[in-house]
Design an enzyme around this catalytic site. Sequence first.
Site, short mmCIF file in Angstrom:
data_model
loop_
_atom_site.label_atom_id
_atom_site.label_comp_id
_atom_site.label_asym_id
_atom_site.label_seq_id
_atom_site.Cartn_x
_atom_site.Cartn_y
_atom_site.Cartn_z
N HIS A 71 8.35 -9.08 0.53
CA HIS A 71 7.07 -9.07 -0.27
C HIS A 71 7.15 -10.67 -0.92
O HIS A 71 5.87 -11.04 -1.65
CB HIS A 71 7.61 -8.12 -1.61
CG HIS A 71 7.61 -6.76 -1.24
ND1 HIS A 71 6.56 -6.16 -0.53
CD2 HIS A 71 8.64 -5.80 -1.29
CE1 HIS A 71 6.91 -4.77 -0.43
NE2 HIS A 71 8.30 -4.70 -0.88
N ASP A 115 10.62 -1.24 6.55
CA ASP A 115 10.64 -0.79 5.27
C ASP A 115 9.37 -0.20 4.91
O ASP A 115 8.54 -0.29 5.30
CB ASP A 115 10.86 -2.21 4.56
CG ASP A 115 10.80 -2.05 3.04
OD1 ASP A 115 12.03 -2.37 2.60
OD2 ASP A 115 10.01 -1.53 2.15
N HIS A 130 7.76 -0.10 2.45
CA HIS A 130 6.83 -0.83 1.80
C HIS A 130 5.97 -1.74 2.51
O HIS A 130 6.68 -2.20 3.63
CB HIS A 130 7.21 -1.53 0.18
CG HIS A 130 7.94 -0.70 -0.58
ND1 HIS A 130 9.33 -0.37 -0.57
CD2 HIS A 130 7.28 0.19 -1.52
CE1 HIS A 130 9.60 0.42 -1.72
NE2 HIS A 130 8.27 0.85 -2.07
N ASP A 167 14.39 2.29 2.82
CA ASP A 167 13.86 3.17 1.85
C ASP A 167 12.70 4.21 2.29
O ASP A 167 12.30 5.13 1.81
CB ASP A 167 13.19 2.19 0.87
CG ASP A 167 12.35 0.89 1.50
OD1 ASP A 167 12.23 0.97 2.63
OD2 ASP A 167 12.08 0.23 0.72
N TYR A 217 17.27 2.56 -1.21
CA TYR A 217 17.80 2.63 -2.57
C TYR A 217 18.46 4.00 -2.84
O TYR A 217 18.74 4.31 -4.00
CB TYR A 217 16.43 2.87 -3.61
CG TYR A 217 15.78 1.22 -3.37
CD1 TYR A 217 16.14 0.19 -3.69
CD2 TYR A 217 14.69 1.40 -2.55
CE1 TYR A 217 15.61 -1.10 -3.44
CE2 TYR A 217 14.04 0.02 -2.20
CZ TYR A 217 14.54 -1.01 -2.45
OH TYR A 217 13.97 -2.15 -2.48
N1 Q9C Z 1 6.91 3.82 -5.83
C1 Q9C Z 1 11.43 -3.44 -1.38
O1 Q9C Z 1 11.60 -2.35 -1.06
N2 Q9C Z 1 8.46 -0.04 -6.76
N3 Q9C Z 1 10.97 -3.80 -2.60
C2 Q9C Z 1 7.30 0.72 -6.66
C3 Q9C Z 1 6.38 2.95 -6.68
C4 Q9C Z 1 8.50 -1.37 -6.31
C5 Q9C Z 1 10.24 -2.48 -3.11
C6 Q9C Z 1 7.30 1.92 -7.31
C7 Q9C Z 1 9.35 -1.31 -5.05
C8 Q9C Z 1 9.73 -2.89 -4.72
C9 Q9C Z 1 12.13 -4.79 -0.74
ZN ZN Z 2 10.97 -1.36 0.43
#
Ligand code: Q9C
Ligand code: ZN
Length: 686
Positions: free
Chosen positions: A140, A177, A179, A270, A310
């Site tokens: 990110h 991932d 995201h 994730d 996570y």
């Molecule tokens: N479900 C990585 O996995 N949370 N970063 C969003 C909405 C932020 C994720 C909440 C997630 C950041 C590397």
């Molecule tokens: Zn992620």
Amino acid sequence: MSVELKRRRTGLAYNEKLTKHFSLWNPDFTEIPKRIEKPYERCQQYQLLERCEPVQSRNATQEEMELLHSKNHIKILKSSTTMTEEELKELSQKSDYIYFHNDSYGSACLALGTSIQLVDDIIEQKVRNGFAIIRPPGHHASRDQFNGYCYFNNAAVAAQNALIKHHMKRILIVDWDVHHGQGTQRFFYDDPRVLYFSIHRYEHGHEWPNLRESDYDYIGRGEGQGYNINVPLNVCGCTNSDYLFIFFNILLPIAYQFDPELIIVSAGFDCALGCPEGEMEVTPACFAHFINLLSPLAGGKLALLLEGGYNLDSLSESVALSVKALLGDVCPVINPTGKPKDSVIESVLNVIKVLRLKWSCLQYQPLLNPGQSSIKTLLPSVSNLNSIFQSPNEENYPLIQECFDTSPDAEEKFGENIARLNTIIQTMKLRKIKYKLAIACNDSQGGRPKHEDIYDKLKENDFWDPCYMFLGGNSCERELTNIVDRVFKDEAQSAITLVSKSGEDEESSITDINSISIFTIIKYCKQQYDTNRILIVDWTDGSSCCKNKERFYDKESILYISLNWSKDVNQGASCSCKTVEKNGFNINIHWKTGDIENGDLIAAFYQLVLPIAYEFSPDLVIISASFNQVNKKEVEYSPSAPCYGHVLQLLRGLADGRLIMAIECDSNSEIISECVVSFSVIQTVR
Ligand code: Q9C
Ligand code: ZN
């Protein structure tokens, strides 16, 4: 041990200093130190550490950070090293899902340097492939932005370094991932040398990071057009079937055509079953399959860098099974795949719609009519846009940001997923096998290479692997039952038997002899080992389909797929076999000699053989092969020997790696060695 053998090892990077960085005001915050401790521990439990080559973890240099990040960005992160807690809190609130700690800079620096080191070691062939168990994650982070637990973009900088320092021309970044790695996308948006491919939870823009640019129609710009691929998942609960569908239909065909020199995976877990962030359902074993499917590409140069994930249990299991796959262990069996979700089909068709002009491998898909009801372009209406998408200049985020969906529905589903995950982990059966390949070589049978010939050929080419097991047998039948025993008693992962024409009998064609061998194998498997489903993949020459049809026709427990060469150019068209018969348990693809090249064979596998095989979920795969058409002068085009090696590697993902290959041979030890080599693409099993 020779250098050649050594270079085929798998690199593993880990450093406990990477656990120092955490959230002071919310120590249970999802991106926690245990995220690397637990996976590393799991690798230890699976006894993988001793099989891997440790990769040196090191800090990134200033110069390396500056490859993609601004001086100011680096300066801000560095300054957090000496901040008070109040100052850290203030700084943290300027970025979305970011906390600063006095060790953030140190950890980010070490994670970045280690990523670069792993990729360097792979390019320099010090290791064959590898995994960096690192945090903080990276995908990110963009040039000037801390975001989503990311500070430096590990994958992007490692790729940029490979472009600059090693003059690489084609790098594939696969980002699974859950995201969208918007940071990585932005760095290479105009650059055709780096193909960025991401599968991510999108929900039409309602999922974080809520960016319009994460949708499928963002395909790159200028020279880089077509080299940025987003597969948005608009629903939760996507499974192995959905992900493999995306691999077979988009990622793998394009990756093959792109022909990368290196693959970097932004390996976030994730999307795995049980992760509350992703709410997806990819099982840990499926990651091993992803790796197996990617491993024939880029000469096996595959670098996995940890991103998200996570749920510590699903994360750890997934990481360990990924490392096992990098080591070349067989892939644990996954449930039979089924029909992908309609929403995923829609996304895939949308991706194909915008990319088919650029990638000819997608052009066998029907031309899509945008008005077609099944392929809606479901972009939110304009009036909605501002409420959904994040504005880039937001500058004040709450100190503690919520992460998980706590709605009752999500909670209930989450509970079910955890229960399923626990069952999967507790009942995980892993084949532990000493030998990679059993090769039946009975010197008493004339007309086929002696095992010494194969052995010499392998040594000559430095492919010798101590994990080959040579078997003899007094009779043909004894030899066949012998290899079946080796495979089912877990002494060898897979086996090759060489089937030769017996004597000078003109009446019985070679094909027939191969069929007889396969019959012997099937009969014995059913009798002795109670096999339920056997997949036969047949690429012998001639019209064996017509003969085999009768023989393999009786039971639905046998799926017979033939990719048949017709010696006679017209035979394909006039052959009496229907393409698909007997409820689809007999599939014939007729090819004309000279018409087929590597791309066709690969397409047949991604489009037909693999999807069907993964749905069938065999407990044994038998390959009936001949290679007479390879390297023959009179044949203008034909798949090359290494290409057959690739498809073998793909099939190795099935049936817990239980592959038995019956090769017709006319004394061509060259091609047989080539085949044996394809089973050694990855390092030894010990
Ligand atoms: N479900 C990585 O996995 N949370 N970063 C969003 C909405 C932020 C994720 C909440 C997630 C950041 C590397
Ligand atoms: Zn992620």
